[in-house]
Design a protein around this motif. Structure first.
Motif, PDB file in Angstrom:
ATOM      1  N   ARG A  92       0.838  -1.199   0.000  1.00 34.61           N
ATOM      2  CA  ARG A  92       0.000   0.000   0.000  1.00 34.61           C
ATOM      3  C   ARG A  92       0.879   1.257   0.000  1.00 34.61           C
ATOM      4  N   ALA A  93       1.942   1.244   0.788  1.00 30.44           N
ATOM      5  CA  ALA A  93       2.851   2.388   0.841  1.00 30.44           C
ATOM      6  C   ALA A  93       3.485   2.634  -0.528  1.00 30.44           C
ATOM      7  N   VAL A  94       3.849   1.574  -1.248  1.00 34.34           N
ATOM      8  CA  VAL A  94       4.406   1.732  -2.592  1.00 34.34           C
ATOM      9  C   VAL A  94       3.416   2.474  -3.482  1.00 34.34           C
ATOM     10  N   THR A  95       2.160   2.059  -3.434  1.00 39.22           N
ATOM     11  CA  THR A  95       1.126   2.724  -4.235  1.00 39.22           C
ATOM     12  C   THR A  95       1.044   4.206  -3.890  1.00 39.22           C
ATOM     13  N   LEU A  96       1.031   4.523  -2.605  1.00 39.70           N
ATOM     14  CA  LEU A  96       0.895   5.909  -2.169  1.00 39.70           C
ATOM     15  C   LEU A  96       2.137   6.745  -2.503  1.00 39.70           C
ATOM     16  N   TYR A  97       3.309   6.157  -2.355  1.00 37.48           N
ATOM     17  CA  TYR A  97       4.536   6.890  -2.703  1.00 37.48           C
ATOM     18  C   TYR A  97       4.661   7.069  -4.218  1.00 37.48           C
ATOM     19  N   LYS A  98       4.193   6.111  -5.010  1.00 42.92           N
ATOM     20  CA  LYS A  98       4.187   6.272  -6.472  1.00 42.92           C
ATOM     21  C   LYS A  98       3.319   7.455  -6.863  1.00 42.92           C
ATOM     22  N   ARG A  99       2.155   7.569  -6.240  1.00 41.95           N
ATOM     23  CA  ARG A  99       1.260   8.698  -6.537  1.00 41.95           C
ATOM     24  C   ARG A  99       1.936  10.031  -6.272  1.00 41.95           C
ATOM     25  N   ARG A 100       2.801  10.041  -5.284  1.00 40.72           N
ATOM     26  CA  ARG A 100       3.518  11.263  -4.914  1.00 40.72           C
ATOM     27  C   ARG A 100       4.735  11.494  -5.816  1.00 40.72           C
ATOM     28  N   GLY A 101       5.127  10.465  -6.556  1.00 39.20           N
ATOM     29  CA  GLY A 101       6.276  10.585  -7.444  1.00 39.20           C
ATOM     30  C   GLY A 101       7.609  10.412  -6.743  1.00 39.20           C
ATOM     31  N   ASP A 102       7.615   9.736  -5.602  1.00 45.48           N
ATOM     32  CA  ASP A 102       8.830   9.546  -4.816  1.00 45.48           C
ATOM     33  C   ASP A 102       9.455   8.197  -5.174  1.00 45.48           C
ATOM     34  N   SER A 103      10.179   8.156  -6.290  1.00 47.87           N
ATOM     35  CA  SER A 103      10.722   6.893  -6.784  1.00 47.87           C
ATOM     36  C   SER A 103      11.793   6.319  -5.860  1.00 47.87           C
ATOM     37  N   GLY A 104      12.533   7.162  -5.148  1.00 52.43           N
ATOM     38  CA  GLY A 104      13.541   6.669  -4.210  1.00 52.43           C
ATOM     39  C   GLY A 104      12.924   5.872  -3.085  1.00 52.43           C
ATOM     40  N   LYS A 105      11.842   6.377  -2.526  1.00 51.57           N
ATOM     41  CA  LYS A 105      11.155   5.677  -1.438  1.00 51.57           C
ATOM     42  C   LYS A 105      10.519   4.391  -1.961  1.00 51.57           C
ATOM     43  N   VAL A 106       9.966   4.446  -3.159  1.00 47.14           N
ATOM     44  CA  VAL A 106       9.372   3.251  -3.769  1.00 47.14           C
ATOM     45  C   VAL A 106      10.426   2.156  -3.903  1.00 47.14           C
ATOM     46  N   THR A 107      11.619   2.516  -4.354  1.00 46.10           N
ATOM     47  CA  THR A 107      12.705   1.547  -4.502  1.00 46.10           C
ATOM     48  C   THR A 107      13.081   0.948  -3.146  1.00 46.10           C
TER      49      THR A 107
END
Length: 109
Positions: free
Chosen positions: A84-99
């Protein structure tokens, strides 16, 4: 959500849940259990589900590979929250956190 806002995470969550259950019983306030499922509150039904920082934190506190205390370690709960956090961070455009979060998901297998 209250635990996350006050404490910045889920340290002491199990204790708070125990005190909550006791208060409900003492005050005969069973109506407060409306969101409880199987003697706990569901991540998906919680306000934290829609907050990227708290969704990620829920994953960390349940992650059996991490040292955060306060909740039971539960691989499936951690994976659910991390995804779920990956989905939310993707929406924000935070690719570093997604990785970073995807690495935690992969570590759990």
């Amino acid at each position: 959500m209250v635990t996350a806002l006050i404490n910045g995470g889920f340290n002491g969550y199990k204790d708070r849940l125990k005190y909550f259950n006791r208060a409900v019983s003492v005050f005969k306030a069973e109506h407060l259990n409306i969101l409880k499922k199987e003697d706990s509150f569901s991540f998906e039904d919680s306000e934290i589900y829609n907050y990227r920082v708290y969704a990620y934190s829920w994953g960390r506190y349940h992650d059996p590979l991490r040292n955060e205390s306060g909740t039971d370690k539960d691989k499936m709960e951690a994976l659910k929250a991390y995804r779920r956090a990956v989905t939310l961070y993707k929406r924000r455009g935070d690719s570093g956190k997604v990785t970073d979060i995807k690495a935690k998901i992969n570590a759990l297998g």
